[in-house]
Design an enzyme around this catalytic site. Structure first.
Site, PDB file in Angstrom:
ATOM      1  N   GLU A 114       0.823  -1.195   0.000  1.00 38.61           N
ATOM      2  CA  GLU A 114       0.000   0.000   0.000  1.00 38.61           C
ATOM      3  C   GLU A 114       0.865   1.256   0.000  1.00 38.61           C
ATOM      4  O   GLU A 114       1.940   1.302   0.604  1.00 38.61           O
ATOM      5  CB  GLU A 114      -0.929  -0.008   1.214  1.00 38.61           C
ATOM      6  CG  GLU A 114      -1.990  -1.094   1.066  1.00 38.61           C
ATOM      7  CD  GLU A 114      -2.951  -1.189   2.245  1.00 38.61           C
ATOM      8  OE1 GLU A 114      -4.124  -1.454   1.992  1.00 38.61           O
ATOM      9  OE2 GLU A 114      -2.530  -1.003   3.400  1.00 38.61           O
ATOM     10  N   CYS A 127       3.355   8.531   1.247  1.00 34.10           N
ATOM     11  CA  CYS A 127       3.880   7.584   2.228  1.00 34.10           C
ATOM     12  C   CYS A 127       4.080   6.258   1.516  1.00 34.10           C
ATOM     13  O   CYS A 127       3.122   5.646   1.045  1.00 34.10           O
ATOM     14  CB  CYS A 127       2.862   7.461   3.371  1.00 34.10           C
ATOM     15  SG  CYS A 127       3.331   6.248   4.605  1.00 34.10           S
ATOM     16  N   CYS A 134       6.516  -7.153   7.581  1.00 39.15           N
ATOM     17  CA  CYS A 134       7.633  -6.620   8.380  1.00 39.15           C
ATOM     18  C   CYS A 134       8.138  -7.750   9.256  1.00 39.15           C
ATOM     19  O   CYS A 134       7.348  -8.556   9.740  1.00 39.15           O
ATOM     20  CB  CYS A 134       7.134  -5.457   9.248  1.00 39.15           C
ATOM     21  SG  CYS A 134       8.458  -4.561  10.084  1.00 39.15           S
ATOM     22  N   CYS A 138       6.060  -4.809  16.343  1.00 40.07           N
ATOM     23  CA  CYS A 138       5.601  -3.772  17.264  1.00 40.07           C
ATOM     24  C   CYS A 138       4.126  -4.046  17.574  1.00 40.07           C
ATOM     25  O   CYS A 138       3.328  -4.257  16.658  1.00 40.07           O
ATOM     26  CB  CYS A 138       5.799  -2.399  16.637  1.00 40.07           C
ATOM     27  SG  CYS A 138       7.515  -2.139  16.148  1.00 40.07           S
ATOM     28  N   CYS A 141       1.087  -2.096  15.933  1.00 34.17           N
ATOM     29  CA  CYS A 141       1.129  -1.852  14.484  1.00 34.17           C
ATOM     30  C   CYS A 141       0.480  -2.993  13.720  1.00 34.17           C
ATOM     31  O   CYS A 141       0.820  -4.153  13.921  1.00 34.17           O
ATOM     32  CB  CYS A 141       2.584  -1.660  14.047  1.00 34.17           C
ATOM     33  SG  CYS A 141       2.781  -1.557  12.260  1.00 34.17           S
ATOM     34  N   CYS A 367      -1.613   5.954   9.768  1.00 33.72           N
ATOM     35  CA  CYS A 367      -0.377   5.315  10.227  1.00 33.72           C
ATOM     36  C   CYS A 367      -0.667   3.994  10.903  1.00 33.72           C
ATOM     37  O   CYS A 367      -1.505   3.922  11.795  1.00 33.72           O
ATOM     38  CB  CYS A 367       0.324   6.159  11.286  1.00 33.72           C
ATOM     39  SG  CYS A 367       0.782   7.757  10.761  1.00 33.72           S
TER      40      CYS A 367
END
Ligand code: SAH
Ligand code: SF4
Length: 390
Positions: A114, A127, A134, A138, A141, A367
């Site tokens: 994305e 962005c 990943c 975290c 997230c 975010c």
């Protein structure tokens, strides 16, 4: 933000790079030169040809060798036999009520990433993602719940910028007066993935984006956000030179270990040491400390006071990010009074403390909300433990 937005470029067919042809997008100037020589370009001409092709691809946004009219016709045909100019394919494009656009892009192998475009009064920020998924975990997230599928290539990283420029109709028109308005005026590496775990591709991609003969974004308009991969931080300054943002998020190792588990490898003190040494070419180049506001976890006045003490001496600004919820998230967003009280303490200590307005929440573009629906692979508890050393 007054330039007209055209949609018709969306219909340009885009090939995925599975044609056996070499994709030019994302090659550095040196790599392109070598590739051209390999494909039969005489060595003596190679540098000039790189310059010409570069301008067509990155200044004019041309995708077809046949349109490169300052090259001989048979040379254009020769190029088309060896190369292509391929971008990720737009699968869906959602436009939020606030104008934010989220693109779901398909890349080689059928993976999806994305990219989010955030228009503001005085600038437009893109962005971009650096990985599919990943490796880090975290806990606040959404991307962190998804397995790392693979690193993006430099071409796929540059390609995100080019796709957005296509969609916004931002390539210059030959003969038209020079338009200094930039729709994509800033790039932030704050999408999916940890950019410093894909360092070489991110660096090469940013070199292409910064190149003055092409897209020509200044290094000061590019911000790389890292969760704190300490050994790569100095390299970021030396080899990319862009601005740095750090996902700080906590003021004690105990809390940061839970929120940003890579803290167990490089703790707050080690991270701050690397940040103190991050070279800046001018005083205006501050490090951005990103701080997600989680209700009852890291948002007390005592946290705010500890934060300003910890970063003392580092030219910094503190970006407070109200937590963006996602399905199944184990946290809640701090109240506005709490966020404002935290911001006030930071501000009184002399730091700019902007509160990041959530953008594009209605399309899950804010975010930490990015995650490709096709990548169903969810990390198991054992995998999370193995990756974080928990
Ligand atoms: N991997 C890099 C860059 C991507 S994340 C990094 O961690 O820095 C971009 C920013 O969004 C980071 O500061 C990240 O911590 C923050 N973020 C992640 N999930 C979030 C959420 N749910 N709400 C608000 N911010 C979030
Ligand atoms: Fe990865 Fe950044 Fe999300 Fe952490 S905050 S899991 S490093 S994308």
């Amino acid at each position: 933000m007054t330039a007209p937005i055209t949609q018709d470029l969306l219909t340009i067919p885009r090939k995925l790079p599975e044609t056996g042809l070499r994709n030019i997008v994302g090659l550095t100037r040196d790599e392109l030169r070598d590739a051209l020589i390999e494909a039969g370009t005489p060595e003596k001409q190679a540098k000039m040809r790189v310059g010409q092709i570069w301008q067509w691809v990155y200044h004019w946004g041309v995708r077809d060798f046949a349109l490169m009219t300052n090259l001989a016709k048979d040379y254009r045909a020769q190029l088309a036999q060896h190369f292509e100019i391929a971008l990720p394919e737009i699968v869906t494009r959602q436009v939020s009520a606030d104008g934010t656009r989220k693109y779901l892009l398909k890349i080689a192998g059928g993976h999806e990433v994305e990219t989010v475009y955030i228009p503001e009064e005085t600038r437009g920020t893109l962005c971009i993602s650096s990985q599919v998924g990943c490796t880090l975990t975290c806990s606040f997230c959404h991307t962190g719940t998804q397995k790392l599928v693979r690193n993006l290539t430099a071409g796929e990283i540059v390609g995100q910028v080019m796709v957005a420029r296509d969609d916004l109709g931002e390539w210059p028109q030959p003969g038209a007066p020079k338009d200094e308005t930039r729709l994509v005026s800033n790039v932030v590496l704050m999408g999916m993935g940890e950019p410093l775990y894909n360092f070489d591709n991110v660096r090469n991609a940013m070199k292409v984006v910064m190149d003055g003969e092409g897209i020509s974004l200044s290094r000061r308009r590019i911000t790389l956000s890292t969760s704190g991969i300490v050994p790569e931080i100095a390299k970021t300054a030396e080899e990319i030179g862009c601005l740095l943002a750090v996902s700080f998020h906590a003021t004690t190792d105990e809390t940061r270990d839970k929120l940003v588990p890579v803290n167990k490898k490089w703790n707050i003190e080690t991270l701050l040491g690397a940040l103190r040494e991050y070279p800046r070419l001018s005083n205006s180049e501050r490090i951005t400390f990103e701080y997600v506001m989680l209700d009852g976890v890291n948002d007390s006045d005592a946290d705010a006071r500890r934060l300003v003490k910890l970063i003392q001496g580092i030219p910094a600004k503190i970006n407070l990010i109200p937590f963006n919820e996602w399905p199944g998230a184990p946290y809640k967003r701090s109240s506005w009074e709490r966020i404002e009280s935290f911001a006030d303490i930071v501000h009184k200590a002399g730091y700019a403390s902007p509160i990041r307005t959530p953008r594009g929440e209605d399309i899950m573009a804010a975010c930490g909300q990015l995650k490709s629906a096709t990548e169903r692979g969810r990390k198991s508890k054992a995998e999370i433990a193995a990756e974080t050393g928990a």
